[in-house]
Design a protein around this motif. Structure first.
Motif, PDB file in Angstrom:
ATOM      1  N   MET A  19       0.759  -1.118   0.127  1.00 38.07           N
ATOM      2  CA  MET A  19       0.011   0.044  -0.102  1.00 38.07           C
ATOM      3  C   MET A  19       0.936   1.448  -0.022  1.00 38.07           C
ATOM      4  SD  MET A  19      -3.100  -0.916   0.106  1.00 38.07           S
ATOM      5  CE  MET A  19      -4.060   0.483   0.764  1.00 38.07           C
ATOM      6  N   PRO A  20       0.583   2.151  -0.518  1.00 40.17           N
ATOM      7  CA  PRO A  20       1.199   3.408  -0.421  1.00 40.17           C
ATOM      8  C   PRO A  20       1.409   4.052   0.969  1.00 40.17           C
ATOM      9  CG  PRO A  20      -0.752   3.743  -2.291  1.00 40.17           C
ATOM     10  CD  PRO A  20      -0.804   2.309  -1.448  1.00 40.17           C
ATOM     11  N   ASP A  21       2.366   4.628   0.941  1.00 37.82           N
ATOM     12  CA  ASP A  21       2.665   5.399   2.426  1.00 37.82           C
ATOM     13  C   ASP A  21       2.211   6.728   2.570  1.00 37.82           C
ATOM     14  OD1 ASP A  21       3.941   5.903   4.825  1.00 37.82           O
ATOM     15  OD2 ASP A  21       6.029   5.920   4.225  1.00 37.82           O
ATOM     16  N   ILE A  22       0.909   6.737   3.104  1.00 40.07           N
ATOM     17  CA  ILE A  22       0.263   8.314   3.104  1.00 40.07           C
ATOM     18  C   ILE A  22       0.214   8.577   4.493  1.00 40.07           C
ATOM     19  CG2 ILE A  22      -1.811   9.317   2.590  1.00 40.07           C
ATOM     20  CD1 ILE A  22      -2.473   7.201   0.471  1.00 40.07           C
ATOM     21  N   HIS A  23       0.857   9.989   4.775  1.00 43.25           N
ATOM     22  CA  HIS A  23       0.873  10.391   6.165  1.00 43.25           C
ATOM     23  C   HIS A  23      -0.549  10.403   6.432  1.00 43.25           C
ATOM     24  CE1 HIS A  23       1.536  13.292   9.396  1.00 43.25           C
ATOM     25  NE2 HIS A  23       2.841  12.802   9.487  1.00 43.25           N
ATOM     26  N   LEU A  61      -2.563   5.610  -6.919  1.00 46.80           N
ATOM     27  CA  LEU A  61      -1.261   5.648  -6.589  1.00 46.80           C
ATOM     28  C   LEU A  61      -0.438   4.193  -6.575  1.00 46.80           C
ATOM     29  CD1 LEU A  61      -2.520   8.258  -5.574  1.00 46.80           C
ATOM     30  CD2 LEU A  61      -1.025   8.211  -3.508  1.00 46.80           C
ATOM     31  N   ALA A  62       0.293   4.193  -7.092  1.00 47.68           N
ATOM     32  CA  ALA A  62       1.242   2.950  -7.255  1.00 47.68           C
ATOM     33  C   ALA A  62       1.344   2.458  -5.691  1.00 47.68           C
ATOM     34  CB  ALA A  62       2.440   3.127  -7.809  1.00 47.68           C
ATOM     35  N   ASP A  63       1.693   1.293  -5.711  1.00 47.78           N
ATOM     36  CA  ASP A  63       2.008   0.541  -4.236  1.00 47.78           C
ATOM     37  C   ASP A  63       2.886   1.248  -3.452  1.00 47.78           C
ATOM     38  OD1 ASP A  63      -0.202  -0.811  -4.635  1.00 47.78           O
ATOM     39  OD2 ASP A  63       0.830  -2.771  -5.056  1.00 47.78           O
ATOM     40  N   GLY A 110       2.797   7.028 -10.424  1.00 44.44           N
ATOM     41  CA  GLY A 110       3.559   6.189 -10.895  1.00 44.44           C
ATOM     42  C   GLY A 110       4.305   5.527  -9.444  1.00 44.44           C
ATOM     43  N   ALA A 111       4.858   4.326  -9.849  1.00 44.35           N
ATOM     44  CA  ALA A 111       5.858   3.758  -8.894  1.00 44.35           C
ATOM     45  C   ALA A 111       7.080   4.595  -8.445  1.00 44.35           C
ATOM     46  CB  ALA A 111       6.264   2.263  -9.385  1.00 44.35           C
ATOM     47  N   GLY A 112       7.412   4.485  -7.148  1.00 37.27           N
ATOM     48  CA  GLY A 112       8.361   5.322  -6.889  1.00 37.27           C
ATOM     49  C   GLY A 112       8.456   6.578  -6.402  1.00 37.27           C
ATOM     50  N   THR A 113       7.247   7.140  -6.812  1.00 27.77           N
ATOM     51  CA  THR A 113       7.445   8.770  -6.749  1.00 27.77           C
ATOM     52  C   THR A 113       7.103   9.047  -5.346  1.00 27.77           C
ATOM     53  OG1 THR A 113       6.636   8.996  -9.076  1.00 27.77           O
ATOM     54  CG2 THR A 113       5.943  10.729  -7.555  1.00 27.77           C
ATOM     55  N   THR A 114       7.541  10.173  -5.008  1.00 30.83           N
ATOM     56  CA  THR A 114       7.490  10.718  -3.586  1.00 30.83           C
ATOM     57  C   THR A 114       6.803  12.165  -3.706  1.00 30.83           C
ATOM     58  OG1 THR A 114       9.761  11.719  -3.550  1.00 30.83           O
ATOM     59  CG2 THR A 114       9.387   9.380  -2.592  1.00 30.83           C
ATOM     60  N   VAL A 115       5.951  12.424  -2.703  1.00 27.20           N
ATOM     61  CA  VAL A 115       5.383  13.773  -2.863  1.00 27.20           C
ATOM     62  C   VAL A 115       5.406  14.315  -1.032  1.00 27.20           C
ATOM     63  CG1 VAL A 115       3.116  15.006  -2.865  1.00 27.20           C
ATOM     64  CG2 VAL A 115       3.409  13.273  -4.452  1.00 27.20           C
ATOM     65  N   ALA A 116       6.335  15.355  -1.043  1.00 23.99           N
ATOM     66  CA  ALA A 116       6.562  15.755  -0.002  1.00 23.99           C
ATOM     67  C   ALA A 116       5.283  16.683   0.779  1.00 23.99           C
ATOM     68  CB  ALA A 116       7.892  16.670   0.072  1.00 23.99           C
TER      69      ALA A 116
END
Length: 262
Positions: A1-5, A16-18, A35-41
């Motif tokens: 699962m995506p890492d969502i704060h 959102l990719a996993d 997509g995969a591996g993208t980070t949103v600050a």
């Protein structure tokens, strides 16, 4: 699962990719795909019909996918498309396209986009570019691969920036800039070829010599624009190995819509 704060707001229809990571207080809308591996600050807003590829790094306080700053915009479902492996630094703003153009603002791959950069509606940004702090691209601008836009530079709407161009600090670009050139100033002027950049990208001495010859024909021989175009096109017969660079220049000059900086 995506890492969502826990403080982030992600619409349930967003895709959102996993392994996507979303930081504190960011907001992601219903029509967003990441997509995969993208980070949103932290504190980013990603909205509209926005598609973001893989392995992008989006730093804090960015606004991506907001409606265009165009009075003609009437709510059409236009898009923002961002490719792979882009670095997008703090406080950048990218808008979606308009129905009066292709309807899509496109960001290519492997671009390095520094803080406070604005990319307006329908901009077409290539690959491997560098946009320094506070560079501003107005609507419908096109930027070729490997171009470098200097800090605090402004690009007028509908202008085209050729591949491998370098614009200096605070450049005022209101006409098209042919490939391989180095320009700066207000009013804008051409200072030669982007030789150092070409060397870093592995251009041979022979290729650079041919590019310098094209520069001379455009800017140093006193030829009219039409005669310079003819002379550059004729180079391909004498130098088949340089045909790719010559064809790039010939195609750009033929498509120049605002006149070239001279």
């Amino acid at each position: 699962m995506p890492d969502i704060h826990a403080t982030a707001i992600v619409h349930p229809d967003a895709e959102l990719a996993d392994d996507v990571c979303v930081g504190p207080y960011s907001v992601i809308g219903a029509n967003v795909k990441i997509g995969a591996g993208t980070t949103v600050a932290a504190h980013c807003v990603i909205e509209g019909h926005t598609r973001i590829g893989a392995e992008n790094r989006i730093f804090q306080f960015c606004s991506l996918g907001a409606i265009p700053q165009d009075k003609k915009y009437a709510g059409e479902p236009t898009e923002l498309q961002i490719g792979d492996r882009n670095t997008i630094r703090e406080f950048c703003s990218f808008n979606t396209g308009t129905a009066q153009d292709v309807g899509v603002t496109r960001i290519g791959n492997d671009n390095w986009i520094m803080a406070y950069v604005h990319i307006a509606h329908d901009v077409q940004l290539g690959d491997q570019t560098i946009l320094a702090n506070n560079a501003t691209l107005a609507g419908h601008v096109q930027v070729g691969d490997w171009a470098i836009i200097g800090g605090l530079s402004g690009i007028h709407q509908f202008c085209k920036i050729g591949a491998h161009v370098m614009t200096g600090f605070q450049s005022h670009v209101s006409q098209d800039v042919p490939p391989y050139m180095t320009v700066s100033g207000n009013p804008l002027s051409v200072h030669g070829c982007n030789v150092e950049g070409l060397k870093r990208r592995g251009f041979s001495a022979e290729r650079i010599a041919r590019i310098r010859q094209m520069h001379r024909l455009l800017y140093r021989e006193g030829l009219t624009f039409a005669k310079a175009q003819e002379a550059i096109a004729a180079l391909s017969a004498a130098d088949p190995q340089g045909q790719q660079d010559i064809e790039r220049m010939v195609s750009f000059l033929a498509a120049a819509s605002r006149g070239i900086v001279r």
